[in-house]
Design a protein around this motif. Structure first.
Motif, PDB file in Angstrom:
ATOM      1  N   MET A  62       0.851  -1.204   0.000  1.00  0.00           N
ATOM      2  CA  MET A  62       0.000   0.000   0.000  1.00  0.00           C
ATOM      3  C   MET A  62       0.874   1.237   0.000  1.00  0.00           C
ATOM      4  O   MET A  62       1.800   1.358   0.798  1.00  0.00           O
ATOM      5  N   GLY A  63       0.603   2.156  -0.917  1.00  0.00           N
ATOM      6  CA  GLY A  63       1.400   3.362  -1.026  1.00  0.00           C
ATOM      7  C   GLY A  63       1.158   4.343   0.103  1.00  0.00           C
ATOM      8  O   GLY A  63       0.219   4.212   0.887  1.00  0.00           O
ATOM      9  N   LYS A  64       2.024   5.340   0.183  1.00  0.00           N
ATOM     10  CA  LYS A  64       1.949   6.379   1.210  1.00  0.00           C
ATOM     11  C   LYS A  64       1.450   7.686   0.596  1.00  0.00           C
ATOM     12  O   LYS A  64       1.731   8.001  -0.557  1.00  0.00           O
ATOM     13  N   THR A  65       0.734   8.443   1.406  1.00  0.00           N
ATOM     14  CA  THR A  65       0.162   9.705   0.940  1.00  0.00           C
ATOM     15  C   THR A  65       0.864  10.895   1.584  1.00  0.00           C
ATOM     16  O   THR A  65       0.927  11.001   2.804  1.00  0.00           O
ATOM     17  N   VAL A  66       1.384  11.781   0.746  1.00  0.00           N
ATOM     18  CA  VAL A  66       2.015  13.022   1.203  1.00  0.00           C
ATOM     19  C   VAL A  66       1.116  14.177   0.768  1.00  0.00           C
ATOM     20  O   VAL A  66       0.934  14.413  -0.430  1.00  0.00           O
ATOM     21  N   VAL A  67       0.542  14.880   1.730  1.00  0.00           N
ATOM     22  CA  VAL A  67      -0.362  15.992   1.434  1.00  0.00           C
ATOM     23  C   VAL A  67       0.368  17.316   1.655  1.00  0.00           C
ATOM     24  O   VAL A  67       0.899  17.566   2.743  1.00  0.00           O
ATOM     25  N   SER A  68       0.409  18.125   0.619  1.00  0.00           N
ATOM     26  CA  SER A  68       1.057  19.435   0.692  1.00  0.00           C
ATOM     27  C   SER A  68      -0.026  20.487   0.897  1.00  0.00           C
ATOM     28  O   SER A  68      -0.943  20.618   0.090  1.00  0.00           O
ATOM     29  N   TRP A  69       0.097  21.256   1.976  1.00  0.00           N
ATOM     30  CA  TRP A  69      -0.996  22.111   2.434  1.00  0.00           C
ATOM     31  C   TRP A  69      -0.445  23.396   3.051  1.00  0.00           C
ATOM     32  O   TRP A  69       0.722  23.451   3.462  1.00  0.00           O
ATOM     33  N   SER A  70      -1.278  24.417   3.120  1.00  0.00           N
ATOM     34  CA  SER A  70      -0.890  25.677   3.757  1.00  0.00           C
ATOM     35  C   SER A  70      -2.042  26.247   4.562  1.00  0.00           C
ATOM     36  O   SER A  70      -3.210  25.966   4.278  1.00  0.00           O
ATOM     37  N   THR A  71      -1.715  27.051   5.542  1.00  0.00           N
ATOM     38  CA  THR A  71      -2.748  27.726   6.333  1.00  0.00           C
ATOM     39  C   THR A  71      -3.343  28.899   5.569  1.00  0.00           C
ATOM     40  O   THR A  71      -4.468  29.317   5.847  1.00  0.00           O
ATOM     41  N   VAL A  72      -2.578  29.449   4.630  1.00  0.00           N
ATOM     42  CA  VAL A  72      -3.028  30.637   3.892  1.00  0.00           C
ATOM     43  C   VAL A  72      -3.018  30.372   2.393  1.00  0.00           C
ATOM     44  O   VAL A  72      -2.272  29.536   1.897  1.00  0.00           O
ATOM     45  N   HIS A  73      -3.844  31.115   1.680  1.00  0.00           N
ATOM     46  CA  HIS A  73      -3.979  30.909   0.245  1.00  0.00           C
ATOM     47  C   HIS A  73      -3.135  31.910  -0.537  1.00  0.00           C
ATOM     48  O   HIS A  73      -3.099  33.101  -0.218  1.00  0.00           O
ATOM     49  N   GLY A  74      -2.417  31.411  -1.536  1.00  0.00           N
ATOM     50  CA  GLY A  74      -1.720  32.279  -2.471  1.00  0.00           C
ATOM     51  C   GLY A  74      -0.441  32.910  -1.991  1.00  0.00           C
ATOM     52  O   GLY A  74       0.136  33.745  -2.693  1.00  0.00           O
ATOM     53  N   GLN A  75       0.048  32.539  -0.818  1.00  0.00           N
ATOM     54  CA  GLN A  75       1.267  33.154  -0.286  1.00  0.00           C
ATOM     55  C   GLN A  75       2.403  32.162  -0.061  1.00  0.00           C
ATOM     56  O   GLN A  75       3.546  32.568   0.140  1.00  0.00           O
ATOM     57  N   SER A  76       2.091  30.873  -0.082  1.00  0.00           N
ATOM     58  CA  SER A  76       3.030  29.888   0.451  1.00  0.00           C
ATOM     59  C   SER A  76       3.715  29.024  -0.590  1.00  0.00           C
ATOM     60  O   SER A  76       4.478  28.117  -0.229  1.00  0.00           O
ATOM     61  N   GLY A  77       3.475  29.260  -1.861  1.00  0.00           N
ATOM     62  CA  GLY A  77       4.146  28.479  -2.896  1.00  0.00           C
ATOM     63  C   GLY A  77       3.882  26.992  -2.789  1.00  0.00           C
ATOM     64  O   GLY A  77       4.747  26.179  -3.141  1.00  0.00           O
ATOM     65  N   THR A  78       2.703  26.615  -2.320  1.00  0.00           N
ATOM     66  CA  THR A  78       2.409  25.203  -2.074  1.00  0.00           C
ATOM     67  C   THR A  78       2.529  24.367  -3.329  1.00  0.00           C
ATOM     68  O   THR A  78       3.176  23.306  -3.328  1.00  0.00           O
ATOM     69  N   THR A  79       1.927  24.820  -4.418  1.00  0.00           N
ATOM     70  CA  THR A  79       1.984  24.059  -5.671  1.00  0.00           C
ATOM     71  C   THR A  79       3.412  23.954  -6.189  1.00  0.00           C
ATOM     72  O   THR A  79       3.864  22.876  -6.592  1.00  0.00           O
ATOM     73  N   ALA A  80       4.140  25.059  -6.180  1.00  0.00           N
ATOM     74  CA  ALA A  80       5.527  25.043  -6.655  1.00  0.00           C
ATOM     75  C   ALA A  80       6.383  24.099  -5.819  1.00  0.00           C
ATOM     76  O   ALA A  80       7.203  23.337  -6.356  1.00  0.00           O
ATOM     77  N   ASN A  81       6.197  24.127  -4.498  1.00  0.00           N
ATOM     78  CA  ASN A  81       6.955  23.230  -3.626  1.00  0.00           C
ATOM     79  C   ASN A  81       6.627  21.769  -3.907  1.00  0.00           C
ATOM     80  O   ASN A  81       7.511  20.912  -3.956  1.00  0.00           O
ATOM     81  N   THR A  82       5.345  21.481  -4.085  1.00  0.00           N
ATOM     82  CA  THR A  82       4.923  20.113  -4.341  1.00  0.00           C
ATOM     83  C   THR A  82       5.536  19.598  -5.638  1.00  0.00           C
ATOM     84  O   THR A  82       6.033  18.465  -5.704  1.00  0.00           O
ATOM     85  N   VAL A  83       5.497  20.421  -6.666  1.00  0.00           N
ATOM     86  CA  VAL A  83       6.064  20.059  -7.962  1.00  0.00           C
ATOM     87  C   VAL A  83       7.571  19.824  -7.856  1.00  0.00           C
ATOM     88  O   VAL A  83       8.103  18.844  -8.392  1.00  0.00           O
ATOM     89  N   ALA A  84       8.268  20.721  -7.174  1.00  0.00           N
ATOM     90  CA  ALA A  84       9.719  20.590  -7.031  1.00  0.00           C
ATOM     91  C   ALA A  84      10.095  19.314  -6.279  1.00  0.00           C
ATOM     92  O   ALA A  84      10.985  18.564  -6.703  1.00  0.00           O
ATOM     93  N   LEU A  85       9.413  19.051  -5.175  1.00  0.00           N
ATOM     94  CA  LEU A  85       9.726  17.875  -4.369  1.00  0.00           C
ATOM     95  C   LEU A  85       9.393  16.583  -5.097  1.00  0.00           C
ATOM     96  O   LEU A  85      10.205  15.645  -5.121  1.00  0.00           O
ATOM     97  N   ALA A  86       8.215  16.523  -5.709  1.00  0.00           N
ATOM     98  CA  ALA A  86       7.810  15.305  -6.419  1.00  0.00           C
ATOM     99  C   ALA A  86       8.713  15.045  -7.616  1.00  0.00           C
ATOM    100  O   ALA A  86       9.080  13.887  -7.896  1.00  0.00           O
ATOM    101  N   SER A  87       9.096  16.094  -8.331  1.00  0.00           N
ATOM    102  CA  SER A  87       9.959  15.940  -9.500  1.00  0.00           C
ATOM    103  C   SER A  87      11.333  15.419  -9.108  1.00  0.00           C
ATOM    104  O   SER A  87      11.837  14.449  -9.703  1.00  0.00           O
ATOM    105  N   MET A  88      11.944  16.031  -8.107  1.00  0.00           N
ATOM    106  CA  MET A  88      13.280  15.616  -7.691  1.00  0.00           C
ATOM    107  C   MET A  88      13.255  14.234  -7.061  1.00  0.00           C
ATOM    108  O   MET A  88      14.174  13.437  -7.242  1.00  0.00           O
ATOM    109  N   PHE A  89      12.184  13.943  -6.313  1.00  0.00           N
ATOM    110  CA  PHE A  89      12.012  12.622  -5.706  1.00  0.00           C
ATOM    111  C   PHE A  89      11.954  11.556  -6.802  1.00  0.00           C
ATOM    112  O   PHE A  89      12.581  10.493  -6.700  1.00  0.00           O
ATOM    113  N   GLY A  90      11.211  11.848  -7.859  1.00  0.00           N
ATOM    114  CA  GLY A  90      11.095  10.913  -8.959  1.00  0.00           C
ATOM    115  C   GLY A  90      12.415  10.656  -9.652  1.00  0.00           C
ATOM    116  O   GLY A  90      12.700   9.530 -10.088  1.00  0.00           O
TER     117      GLY A  90
END
Length: 270
Positions: A1-29
């Motif tokens: 069974m795979g593991k789930t990593v949820v990338s989240w922020s308390t605030v909208h539009g300030q935390s680079g959540t999508t960019a961070n998720t993309v960077a981490l997932a890409s380099m991890f891959g």
């Protein structure tokens, strides 16, 4: 069974959540021999897809992505090994992207569909990277935080936002007794509010890392060339403009690998 990593922020539009998720997932891959799926909690097309491609899915959405999997879920025909057939390959056998569709869905229906797809996908992928809605007003976000194996809390380099989270004012109930890692996004190394000072002025028990701002990554995102950007930087050398970002991302991924219990497997060459 795979593991789930949820990338989240308390605030909208300030935390680079999508960019961070993309960077981490890409380099991890690129760095680790695990099969990963990257997606988001919007069934519609989001900025996440645009970082990898220039919207070539404007046509043919019904043949892939969430829209195709939605039909399989509703007909109870979705099987784990079929999920990848409806994704875009970012890095072969390492990272797939599950994109959204073009039509809005009822919130309750969307929540059910997404959760059903992710549950099946966990039987095929080693890691599911999920870019979640910010805050806790979204029911799907609350469920994902509760069920996640690991949460990445993305925060801007803003004292007010960071202290509200650390003090508990913006700390969601779903994170209690849940492993999480704090990421300070778009980090400015020259700022007086440095990572060292953040740690010193707050009682932080969770691991905390900085993800620095990097112009090359920003340009790659704007040009929908993130796939090529990270592939080109596998052997990045100290002193190169992108070194600080890649080094930081790899440090976070090592912590993620350990939290998910995969570090021993990777050391064994699996």
């Amino acid at each position: 069974m795979g593991k789930t990593v949820v990338s989240w922020s308390t605030v909208h539009g300030q935390s680079g959540t999508t960019a961070n998720t993309v960077a981490l997932a890409s380099m991890f891959g690129l760095d680790y021999p695990f099969r990963s799926l990257l997606t988001h909690t919007q069934l519609t097309f989001s900025t996440l897809e645009s970082l990898y491609s220039k919207g070539q899915r404007a046509k043919g959405f019904e043949d892939a992505g969430m829209e195709a999997l939605e039909r399989l879920v509703k007909s109870k025909l979705l099987k784990p090994d079929a999920v990848s057939d409806y994704t875009d390959t970012i890095y072969k056998n390492r990272l797939d992207l599950l994109f959204g569709n073009q039509q809005e869905r009822d919130a309750e229906d969307s929540d059910h569909i997404l959760r059903s797809i992710l549950q099946v996908a966990k039987n095929y992928y080693d890691v599911l990277w999920i870019d979640a809605h910010s805050g806790v007003h979204n029911a799907t976000t609350r469920t994902l935080l509760k069920d996640a194996d690991l949460v990445l809390v993305n925060l801007p380099q803003n004292r007010y936002v960071i202290e509200r989270f650390i003090s508990g004012q913006d700390f969601p109930e779903e994170l209690k007794d849940k492993p999480y890692i704090i990421l300070i996004s778009m980090y400015d190394e020259s700022s007086a509010y440095s990572l060292k000072n953040i740690k010193r002025s707050n009682k932080i028990k969770a691991p905390i890392f900085a993800i620095p701002y990097e112009t090359g990554f920003k340009d790659a995102a704007n040009q929908s060339a993130v796939t090529q950007y990270f592939h080109r930087l596998i052997q990045v050398k100290k002193g190169e403009p992108s070194y600080s970002l890649i080094h930081s991302v790899r440090d976070v991924n090592k912590a993620i690998l350990k939290q998910l219990g995969y570090s021993a497997m990777e050391d064994d060459g699996l």
